[in-house]
Design a protein around this motif. Sequence first.
Motif, PDB file in Angstrom:
ATOM      1  N   ILE A 133       2.264   7.604  -9.329  1.00 25.96           N
ATOM      2  CA  ILE A 133       2.631   6.289  -9.872  1.00 25.96           C
ATOM      3  C   ILE A 133       1.816   5.191  -9.172  1.00 25.96           C
ATOM      4  O   ILE A 133       1.323   4.258  -9.807  1.00 25.96           O
ATOM      5  CB  ILE A 133       4.156   6.030  -9.723  1.00 25.96           C
ATOM      6  N   MET A 134       1.643   5.326  -7.854  1.00 21.93           N
ATOM      7  CA  MET A 134       0.882   4.333  -7.098  1.00 21.93           C
ATOM      8  C   MET A 134      -0.582   4.312  -7.542  1.00 21.93           C
ATOM      9  O   MET A 134      -1.177   3.242  -7.716  1.00 21.93           O
ATOM     10  CB  MET A 134       0.987   4.602  -5.593  1.00 21.93           C
ATOM     11  N   GLN A 135      -1.142   5.488  -7.741  1.00 25.10           N
ATOM     12  CA  GLN A 135      -2.548   5.540  -8.175  1.00 25.10           C
ATOM     13  C   GLN A 135      -2.729   4.872  -9.536  1.00 25.10           C
ATOM     14  O   GLN A 135      -3.679   4.120  -9.747  1.00 25.10           O
ATOM     15  CB  GLN A 135      -3.023   6.995  -8.240  1.00 25.10           C
ATOM     16  N   GLN A 136      -1.800   5.144 -10.429  1.00 23.19           N
ATOM     17  CA  GLN A 136      -1.847   4.536 -11.763  1.00 23.19           C
ATOM     18  C   GLN A 136      -1.733   3.005 -11.640  1.00 23.19           C
ATOM     19  O   GLN A 136      -2.512   2.260 -12.246  1.00 23.19           O
ATOM     20  CB  GLN A 136      -0.700   5.105 -12.620  1.00 23.19           C
ATOM     21  N   ALA A 137      -0.776   2.556 -10.829  1.00 25.92           N
ATOM     22  CA  ALA A 137      -0.552   1.113 -10.667  1.00 25.92           C
ATOM     23  C   ALA A 137      -1.791   0.452 -10.062  1.00 25.92           C
ATOM     24  O   ALA A 137      -2.220  -0.612 -10.514  1.00 25.92           O
ATOM     25  CB  ALA A 137       0.674   0.865  -9.795  1.00 25.92           C
ATOM     26  N   LEU A 138      -2.369   1.078  -9.050  1.00 29.32           N
ATOM     27  CA  LEU A 138      -3.552   0.490  -8.411  1.00 29.32           C
ATOM     28  C   LEU A 138      -4.738   0.428  -9.369  1.00 29.32           C
ATOM     29  O   LEU A 138      -5.555  -0.486  -9.306  1.00 29.32           O
ATOM     30  CB  LEU A 138      -3.934   1.285  -7.152  1.00 29.32           C
ATOM     31  N   SER A 139      -4.815   1.389 -10.255  1.00 27.80           N
ATOM     32  CA  SER A 139      -5.935   1.388 -11.202  1.00 27.80           C
ATOM     33  C   SER A 139      -5.816   0.229 -12.185  1.00 27.80           C
ATOM     34  O   SER A 139      -6.803  -0.235 -12.742  1.00 27.80           O
ATOM     35  CB  SER A 139      -6.025   2.730 -11.946  1.00 27.80           C
ATOM     36  N   GLU A 140      -4.588  -0.254 -12.396  1.00 32.37           N
ATOM     37  CA  GLU A 140      -4.373  -1.374 -13.331  1.00 32.37           C
ATOM     38  C   GLU A 140      -4.321  -2.727 -12.625  1.00 32.37           C
ATOM     39  O   GLU A 140      -4.254  -3.770 -13.268  1.00 32.37           O
ATOM     40  CB  GLU A 140      -3.050  -1.170 -14.091  1.00 32.37           C
ATOM     41  N   TYR A 141      -4.272  -2.703 -11.304  1.00 36.31           N
ATOM     42  CA  TYR A 141      -4.144  -3.938 -10.515  1.00 36.31           C
ATOM     43  C   TYR A 141      -5.474  -4.672 -10.545  1.00 36.31           C
ATOM     44  O   TYR A 141      -6.489  -4.124 -10.162  1.00 36.31           O
ATOM     45  CB  TYR A 141      -3.774  -3.591  -9.077  1.00 36.31           C
ATOM     46  N   ASN A 142      -5.474  -5.907 -11.015  1.00 39.72           N
ATOM     47  CA  ASN A 142      -6.743  -6.627 -11.135  1.00 39.72           C
ATOM     48  C   ASN A 142      -6.646  -8.022 -10.526  1.00 39.72           C
ATOM     49  O   ASN A 142      -5.895  -8.864 -10.986  1.00 39.72           O
ATOM     50  CB  ASN A 142      -7.130  -6.720 -12.624  1.00 39.72           C
ATOM     51  N   ILE A 143      -7.398  -8.230  -9.442  1.00 38.16           N
ATOM     52  CA  ILE A 143      -7.504  -9.562  -8.828  1.00 38.16           C
ATOM     53  C   ILE A 143      -8.967  -9.966  -8.857  1.00 38.16           C
ATOM     54  O   ILE A 143      -9.819  -9.186  -8.433  1.00 38.16           O
ATOM     55  CB  ILE A 143      -7.073  -9.578  -7.343  1.00 38.16           C
TER      56      ILE A 143
END
Lengths: 446, 70
Positions: free
Chosen positions: A401-411
């Motif tokens: 879940i963390m890997q998926q979330a980080l892949s979508e995290y955009n700054i």
Amino acid sequence: MFKKILIANRGEIARRIIRTCKAMNIKTVAIYSEADENSFHVLEADQAFLVGGPRVSESYLNIENILKIAAKTKADAIHPGYGLLSENAVFAEKCEQSGITFIGPSPEVIARMGSKIEARKAMEEAGVPVVPGITHPLSHANEAMNIASSMGYPVMLKASAGGGGIGMQVVHDHESLQKAFASNQKRANDFFGDGALYMEKCIENPRHIEIQLLADKKGNTVYLWERECSIQRRHQKVVEEAPSPFLDEATVIKMGEAAVKAAKAINYTNAGTMEFLVDSNMNFYFLEMNTRLQVEHPVTEEITGLDLVEEQIKIAAGESLSFTQSSMKREGHAIEVRIYAEDPKTFFPSPGKITTLTLPEGKNVRHEIAVRENDTVTPFYDPMIGKLIVKGKDRQEAIQIMQQALSEYNIAGIKSNIPLLREVLSHQAFHSGDTTTSFISRYINQ
Amino acid sequence: MSNLISNMAGSVWKIVVKEGDTVQSGQELIILESMKMEISLSAESSGVVKEIKVSEGDFVNEGDVLVEIE
């Protein structure tokens, strides 16, 4: 129960505390510096007051101004968050003198745990293991060898007057200790004009594991298990998780019980954390006690279902814990990553305007974040701008879940450590639980 | 020759050289402060400090020229 709480902090933790206050029907007072005028936490509180200039010494550390605002707004209590004034015994005492409840332990306990030597003494008295060592100068290599035999190799030989690693050496046996003693004594003399050496046991490739405690004012103290926070950069945590992928249940219970015993011995109240170094054989050694809420407290909340800020407020208001050690259960696995505004390789700060911010969403994804798109991250405060927390039924699912979330995290607009976090989470060593304090230097920044 | 360029946004905390000073490669020239972190900037090559473009307390951006060295 309190009617109004002043939050003597900023950023994500100020928002976090406001959220719980709202759920408990408690009014909130925010304070802000000139640099934080348009911050999220200012909008969300019931009242907000300018406390001073942009520098922390002018604003968030300005005890006099903070207490003036508390008096003016008739706040019953002050929540200090973490950092800033949270471990300042003088502030806690001044709150008490002004008739305002400080949400934390007593000023005496804060002061005692704030001193490394005092804290070490208190832990030894309570039977909690500390890193074995001697603090008086060694007279002779023979004395060093005798002490090394009793505490066990490897040991770390250190120059009393030392710094920058000079006169410091890890030794593994009698023969090398004898040689190291002579050469380091000479070096320490040459560099510092003082050849005094002392010694402590070397904890090789340690993990950083801490125990969360809650203690009410009636003498009830419980531990809420461990958090493993070994993955660090510049001695600050980057990834935290619970349960630890390394410890066995028996060691967790042993650490938890030791921490509770020590907390009772020093009359600890409110939320607190005992930090330990753990070696590869699961021996644990007291490092320090944090007498406040920790940055990584959400990890414990996710596996226990508790709201630690709510527990802190209830304890400060004199309520008893509503559960006992045996009635508490933990379930699942939680991971938190800290989002820093910094270069992911050099870790140099990167303040500036956030031009794009897209946060991942999902059932088991939680954000504690202080910034929005078009906000400017100023250079005045800590580079941590947010935290991302996930929960899974087990570690494998949480990582996924963390890997998926980080892949979508955009700054965009500023640099962030998101690329580093992606690397950590996808690394084989992380998956296999090989998470020691040297993780980043060993596996990422080679 | 080789100018000293800021590697991060922050404020100038300390300037440890003067115009006209001869500096060696690796010598500390300026200390920047940002987000509770102090970063020391050193000369990349030896030379003479021609001009210091900033004052203590100034805010600088990444890429700004701080010191001209020739």
